[in-house]
Write a protein that holds these residues in place. Structure first.
Motif, PDB file in Angstrom:
ATOM      1  N   ALA A  27       4.348  -1.419  10.229  1.00 33.28           N
ATOM      2  CA  ALA A  27       5.135  -0.196   9.950  1.00 33.28           C
ATOM      3  C   ALA A  27       5.238  -0.113   8.319  1.00 33.28           C
ATOM      4  O   ALA A  27       5.232   0.805   7.454  1.00 33.28           O
ATOM      5  N   LEU A  28       5.586  -1.453   7.538  1.00 32.55           N
ATOM      6  CA  LEU A  28       5.608  -1.500   6.048  1.00 32.55           C
ATOM      7  C   LEU A  28       4.285  -0.996   5.540  1.00 32.55           C
ATOM      8  O   LEU A  28       4.245  -0.206   4.438  1.00 32.55           O
ATOM      9  N   ASP A  29       3.140  -1.285   5.974  1.00 32.40           N
ATOM     10  CA  ASP A  29       1.977  -0.917   5.744  1.00 32.40           C
ATOM     11  C   ASP A  29       1.721   0.615   5.619  1.00 32.40           C
ATOM     12  O   ASP A  29       1.285   1.055   4.622  1.00 32.40           O
ATOM     13  N   LEU A  30       2.129   1.122   6.832  1.00 31.12           N
ATOM     14  CA  LEU A  30       2.207   2.570   6.799  1.00 31.12           C
ATOM     15  C   LEU A  30       3.124   3.263   6.073  1.00 31.12           C
ATOM     16  O   LEU A  30       2.703   4.244   5.731  1.00 31.12           O
ATOM     17  N   LEU A  31       4.266   2.738   5.941  1.00 32.77           N
ATOM     18  CA  LEU A  31       5.175   3.123   5.164  1.00 32.77           C
ATOM     19  C   LEU A  31       4.668   3.384   3.545  1.00 32.77           C
ATOM     20  O   LEU A  31       4.872   4.402   2.802  1.00 32.77           O
ATOM     21  N   ALA A  32       3.968   1.909   3.067  1.00 36.28           N
ATOM     22  CA  ALA A  32       3.229   2.257   1.858  1.00 36.28           C
ATOM     23  C   ALA A  32       2.254   3.281   1.466  1.00 36.28           C
ATOM     24  O   ALA A  32       2.252   4.147   0.524  1.00 36.28           O
ATOM     25  N   GLU A  33       1.528   3.672   2.606  1.00 35.96           N
ATOM     26  CA  GLU A  33       0.593   4.873   2.427  1.00 35.96           C
ATOM     27  C   GLU A  33       1.206   6.043   2.384  1.00 35.96           C
ATOM     28  O   GLU A  33       0.983   6.865   1.732  1.00 35.96           O
ATOM     29  N   ASP A  34       2.490   6.255   3.432  1.00 35.73           N
ATOM     30  CA  ASP A  34       3.162   7.555   3.193  1.00 35.73           C
ATOM     31  C   ASP A  34       3.856   7.660   1.909  1.00 35.73           C
ATOM     32  O   ASP A  34       3.769   8.875   1.466  1.00 35.73           O
ATOM     33  N   VAL A  35       4.519   6.662   1.268  1.00 40.74           N
ATOM     34  CA  VAL A  35       5.355   6.979   0.045  1.00 40.74           C
ATOM     35  C   VAL A  35       3.970   7.284  -1.092  1.00 40.74           C
ATOM     36  O   VAL A  35       4.389   8.190  -1.784  1.00 40.74           O
ATOM     37  N   GLU A  36       2.872   6.573  -1.005  1.00 38.61           N
ATOM     38  CA  GLU A  36       1.892   6.846  -1.978  1.00 38.61           C
ATOM     39  C   GLU A  36       1.357   8.392  -1.804  1.00 38.61           C
ATOM     40  O   GLU A  36       1.229   9.038  -2.711  1.00 38.61           O
ATOM     41  N   SER A  37       1.279   8.736  -0.695  1.00 34.13           N
ATOM     42  CA  SER A  37       0.796  10.028  -0.411  1.00 34.13           C
ATOM     43  C   SER A  37       1.871  11.189  -0.861  1.00 34.13           C
ATOM     44  O   SER A  37       1.601  12.062  -1.499  1.00 34.13           O
ATOM     45  N   TYR A  38       3.170  10.855  -0.511  1.00 33.79           N
ATOM     46  CA  TYR A  38       4.189  11.670  -1.035  1.00 33.79           C
ATOM     47  C   TYR A  38       4.384  11.842  -2.666  1.00 33.79           C
ATOM     48  O   TYR A  38       4.337  12.926  -3.280  1.00 33.79           O
ATOM     49  N   GLY A  57      -0.846   4.536  -7.511  1.00 30.54           N
ATOM     50  CA  GLY A  57      -1.690   3.634  -6.746  1.00 30.54           C
ATOM     51  C   GLY A  57      -0.593   2.455  -6.200  1.00 30.54           C
ATOM     52  O   GLY A  57       0.340   2.775  -6.495  1.00 30.54           O
ATOM     53  N   LYS A  58      -0.963   1.929  -5.140  1.00 33.47           N
ATOM     54  CA  LYS A  58      -0.164   0.993  -4.709  1.00 33.47           C
ATOM     55  C   LYS A  58      -0.977  -0.435  -4.525  1.00 33.47           C
ATOM     56  O   LYS A  58      -2.123  -0.461  -4.616  1.00 33.47           O
ATOM     57  N   ARG A  59      -0.201  -1.427  -4.393  1.00 34.05           N
ATOM     58  CA  ARG A  59      -0.774  -2.837  -4.405  1.00 34.05           C
ATOM     59  C   ARG A  59       0.380  -3.722  -3.905  1.00 34.05           C
ATOM     60  O   ARG A  59       1.536  -3.511  -3.830  1.00 34.05           O
ATOM     61  N   VAL A  68       4.623   0.948  -5.230  1.00 38.75           N
ATOM     62  CA  VAL A  68       3.694   2.120  -5.462  1.00 38.75           C
ATOM     63  C   VAL A  68       4.300   2.765  -6.584  1.00 38.75           C
ATOM     64  O   VAL A  68       5.340   2.666  -6.894  1.00 38.75           O
ATOM     65  N   GLY A  69       3.266   2.790  -7.561  1.00 39.54           N
ATOM     66  CA  GLY A  69       3.845   3.342  -8.926  1.00 39.54           C
ATOM     67  C   GLY A  69       2.546   3.899  -9.733  1.00 39.54           C
ATOM     68  O   GLY A  69       1.578   4.240  -9.249  1.00 39.54           O
ATOM     69  N   HIS A  70       3.065   4.093 -10.979  1.00 42.82           N
ATOM     70  CA  HIS A  70       1.877   4.889 -11.905  1.00 42.82           C
ATOM     71  C   HIS A  70       1.516   3.617 -13.015  1.00 42.82           C
ATOM     72  O   HIS A  70       2.121   2.872 -13.128  1.00 42.82           O
ATOM     73  N   ASP A  71       0.055   3.858 -13.118  1.00 44.05           N
ATOM     74  CA  ASP A  71      -0.374   3.030 -14.044  1.00 44.05           C
ATOM     75  C   ASP A  71      -0.119   3.759 -15.394  1.00 44.05           C
ATOM     76  O   ASP A  71      -0.933   4.480 -15.658  1.00 44.05           O
TER      77      ASP A  71
END
Length: 147
Positions: A27-38, A57-59, A68-71
């Motif tokens: 669920a956390l992996d899916l959440l990271a994808e959702d937050v990155e997309s948002y 990007g996310k790491r 999830v953040g900005h470079d």
């Protein structure tokens, strides 16, 4: 005065967590994808050159953590767009004048008054929505397992 605390429903929570197994991690992996997309969708509204969008990007930060953040090397202006700026004066730091493109030529000035930017805190909005997103993913995983 003595303070005491009591957990209500703790056994039920433990039973539910036991049913989940590795589901919270998924669920956390899916959440990271959702937050990155948002964040990409929201920051993309401000994109002229594409640098702001491309900087997202996310790491992984460990076995279950994500950032999830900005470079800011790719988009140095990301924080200013996200948090906004007050009106301010822009002056040259390395040259004698500022220069920018105007039509087919250049314009020069010793200083420029920037009107400021209105904040658009997409990370704050994403963070406020994250718990609900996480809950939906956990519930979906439980439904798939038939738990």
């Amino acid at each position: 005065m003595k303070l005491t605390a009591r957990t209500v429903g703790g056994e039920n929570v433990r039973r539910q967590l036991a049913k989940l197994g590795q589901s919270p991690r998924r669920a956390l992996d899916l959440l990271a994808e959702d937050v990155e997309s948002y964040v990409e969708r929201e920051a993309g509204k401000h994109s002229k050159s594409g640098a702001l969008f491309a900087s997202i990007g996310k790491r992984r930060t460990g076995p279950t953590g994500w950032i999830v953040g900005h470079d800011t090397q790719r988009a140095k202006h990301a924080l200013f767009v996200h948090w906004g700026t007050k009106p301010h004066l822009i002056v040259p730091t390395k040259k004698k004048a500022l220069r920018w493109v105007n039509g087919n030529g250049f314009r020069f000035s010793k200083r420029s008054r920037h009107p400021g930017n209105k904040a658009d805190p997409w990370f704050v909005r994403a963070a406020s929505q994250a718990p609900l997103m996480f809950q939906r993913h956990v519930e979906a995983i439980i439904r798939q397992r038939g738990a």
